[in-house]
Design an enzyme around this catalytic site. Structure first.
Site, mmCIF file in Angstrom:
data_model
loop_
_atom_site.group_PDB
_atom_site.id
_atom_site.type_symbol
_atom_site.label_atom_id
_atom_site.label_comp_id
_atom_site.label_asym_id
_atom_site.label_seq_id
_atom_site.Cartn_x
_atom_site.Cartn_y
_atom_site.Cartn_z
ATOM 1 N N GLU A 1 0.816 -1.220 0.000
ATOM 2 C CA GLU A 1 0.000 0.000 0.000
ATOM 3 C C GLU A 1 0.848 1.268 0.000
ATOM 4 O O GLU A 1 0.531 2.259 0.642
ATOM 5 C CB GLU A 1 -0.981 -0.019 1.178
ATOM 6 C CG GLU A 1 -1.942 -1.194 1.110
ATOM 7 C CD GLU A 1 -2.961 -1.216 2.228
ATOM 8 O OE1 GLU A 1 -2.864 -0.384 3.152
ATOM 9 O OE2 GLU A 1 -3.870 -2.068 2.183
ATOM 10 N N GLU B 1 -6.172 -9.176 0.124
ATOM 11 C CA GLU B 1 -7.015 -8.656 1.200
ATOM 12 C C GLU B 1 -8.365 -8.263 0.602
ATOM 13 O O GLU B 1 -8.415 -7.510 -0.362
ATOM 14 C CB GLU B 1 -6.398 -7.422 1.857
ATOM 15 C CG GLU B 1 -5.059 -7.613 2.516
ATOM 16 C CD GLU B 1 -4.563 -6.310 3.159
ATOM 17 O OE1 GLU B 1 -5.388 -5.579 3.742
ATOM 18 O OE2 GLU B 1 -3.354 -6.033 3.046
#
Length: 384
Positions: free
Chosen positions: A214, A318
Site C-alpha cells: 500500500e 485482502e
C-alpha cells in the site's frame, strides 16, 4: 495526449495507435486547484515525477509552461537536473519497463479453482476445507525476536501455504522518522533479510512474499508510504533479489492498494510474479453505513484498469465486507462472480478481523469478520 502529469496519468492512456506526442503541464491552473495529493514544491522533483508517470508510453514528451513567467524560468533551469537524475536510474528502474502497451493488462493465467486464503488471527475460518493459504503480517522486529519463525512454522505445520506481508520497520534500532526504504537499499536490514529467507527456505510450502504494501496511498500510516516511487522500487528490488538464486517456493508479490496512480510504484516485471490489490466495501472513512459500500465488481473494475501496464496475474490478498450477514452474502456473491469471470485472478484472501482502530480516527474501525457458513458458501460459488 495532453495530461497535466498529475497522479493517475497512466490510467488515461488511450493507446499507442492514436498518440504521437505526450504533453505535460507545469503548475497549470486546474492542477493548482486540486487537493487530492500534496502539492510538490520542489521543481526538480515535480518534473521527475511527471516524466516518470509517462514511462510506459514510448512517445516523445512536450513540456508546457504556464502564464507565470517565474514558473517557466524555474522549469527550464531544473529540467536538465531532472533528466540527469532519471538517466542515472536507467539501469536499475527504467530498463525493466516494456514499452509495447498494445499488449498491456494483467495476464490471464488461472486454469483451476482460485487459491482461497484467510487472514484469521482468531482462527475461526482457517480450518475450513477450502482454505489453502494463510496471511501473516510481520515487521522486522518479529524476525529479530523469533516470533515470525514461530508463527510461520505453525502455518506450514497445518500444510497451508503462506501469504507473507513484510513491513520494513520496527527493528530493534528503529526510530520514528527513519527512512526505511533507504535503509533497505543501503543494506541496513540485510542481516534481518538473511534470517527471514533462511526460514522461507526451510519449507516446501508456497510462500507468496509481499513487501512494503500500500505504498501509493498519500498518507503516512506506514513510513514507506508517500515516498519517491523510484526509491521505493529500488528498495523492493533489493528485498526481492536478496536471495540468489531465487527460492523455488517463493512467489514475489507487488502489493499496492490499487488506488489512483499506483502503477507509478511499479518496480519491474523481473522481480514480480503476482500483483496484489486490496478490496474492501468501505471506500473511505467518511462512509460508515454498510448499505453504502461499493460492490466488489465496481472496486475491482477500477483497480484492474490501474494495472494496465503490468503484465502479471492478480492475487486479491485482502478483501472484506462489513454489515449484517445477508448484506455480506450478497456482496460475496458478486465477488465470486467477478473472480469466476476474470481468469487473471489467481487467488483471494479474506480479511477476517476488524481493521486497526488507530487508522480510523474518531469513528469505529470497520469489522470485516464473517460467519463461517457465509465464508464456505462464498467458496462454493467459485468455479472449479
Amino acid at each position: 495526449m495532453g495530461p497535466a502529469g498529475y497522479p493517475g496519468t497512466e490510467e488515461y492512456w488511450p493507446g499507442n495507435d492514436v498518440v504521437d506526442l505526450i504533453s505535460i503541464t507545469i503548475n497549470g491552473k486546474s492542477e493548482l486547484q486540486a487537493t487530492g495529493y500534496p502539492r510538490t514544491k520542489d521543481m526538480t522533483v515535480l518534473l521527475k515525477r511527471k516524466i516518470h508517470r509517462t514511462r510506459f508510453m514510448d512517445k516523445p514528451i512536450l513540456i508546457l509552461g504556464t502564464e507565470d513567467p517565474s514558473t517557466n524560468t524555474q522549469a527550464k533551469e531544473f529540467l536538465p537536473v531532472a533528466i540527469k537524475d532519471i538517466e542515472r536510474e536507467q539501469a536499475t528502474i527504467y530498463s525493466t519497463i516494456a514499452s509495447d502497451s498494445s499488449s498491456s493488462g494483467p495476464v490471464a493465467s488461472r486454469t483451476t479453482k482460485p487459491v482461497i486464503g484467510v487472514y484469521d488471527p482468531k482462527q475461526l475460518l482457517l480450518t475450513a476445507e477450502p482454505v489453502k493459504v494463510e496471511h501473516l503480517f510481520i515487521d522486522l522486529g518479529n524476525v529479530e525476536d523469533g516470533l515470525f519463525a514461530k508463527e510461520f512454522t505453525a502455518i506450514t505445520a497445518r500444510k497451508h501455504d503462506v501469504i507473507l506481508t513484510v513491513e520494513p520497520w520496527k527493528d530493534k534500532n528503529y526510530k520514528k522518522g527513519d527512512n526505511v526504504l533507504l535503509n533497505t537499499i543501503n543494506g541496513t536490514y540485510d542481516p534481518i533479510f538473511k534470517k527471514l529467507y533462511s526460514v522461507l527456505s526451510g519449507t516446501k510450502q508456497t510462500v507468496y512474499l509481499r513487501f512494503a504494501h500500500e505504498m501509493e496511498i498519500p498518507i503516512e500510516r506506514y513510513p514507506w508510504q508517500s515516498q519517491d516511487p523510484v526509491v521505493y522500487s529500488k528498495a523492493f528490488r533489493h528485498f526481492m533479489s536478496y536471495s540468489s538464486p531465487k527460492l523455488k517456493n517463493v512467489k514475489r508479490i507487488w502489493g499496492p492498494a490499487g488506488d489512483r496512480g499506483s502503477i507509478e510504484w511499479w518496480p519491474g516485471g523481473d522481480v514480480v510474479d503476482y500483483i496484489s490489490v486490496a478490496i474492501y466495501g468501505l471506500p473511505d472513512k467518511n462512509i460508515t453505513d454498510p448499505k453504502k459500500q461499493e460492490s466488489f465488481s465496481t472496486i475491482y473494475a477500477r483497480k484492474h484498469h490501474r494495472m494496465l501496464f503490468a503484465r502479471k496475474p492478480i492475487f486479491v490478498t485482502e478483501f472484506g465486507v462489513k454489515g449484517p450477514e445477508d448484506l455480506q452474502m450478497k456482496w460475496l456473491d458478486d465477488a465470486a462472480n467477478v473472480i469466476n469471470t476474470h481468469p487473471e485472478i489467481v487467488g483471494a484472501c479474506y480479511f477476517n478481523l476488524a481493521d486497526n482502530p488507530k487508522a480510523w480516527g474518531q469513528i469505529a474501525a470497520p469489522d470485516w469478520s464473517i460467519n463461517r457458513n457465509t465464508f464456505i458458501s462464498f467458496t462454493k460459488e467459485l468455479n472449479p
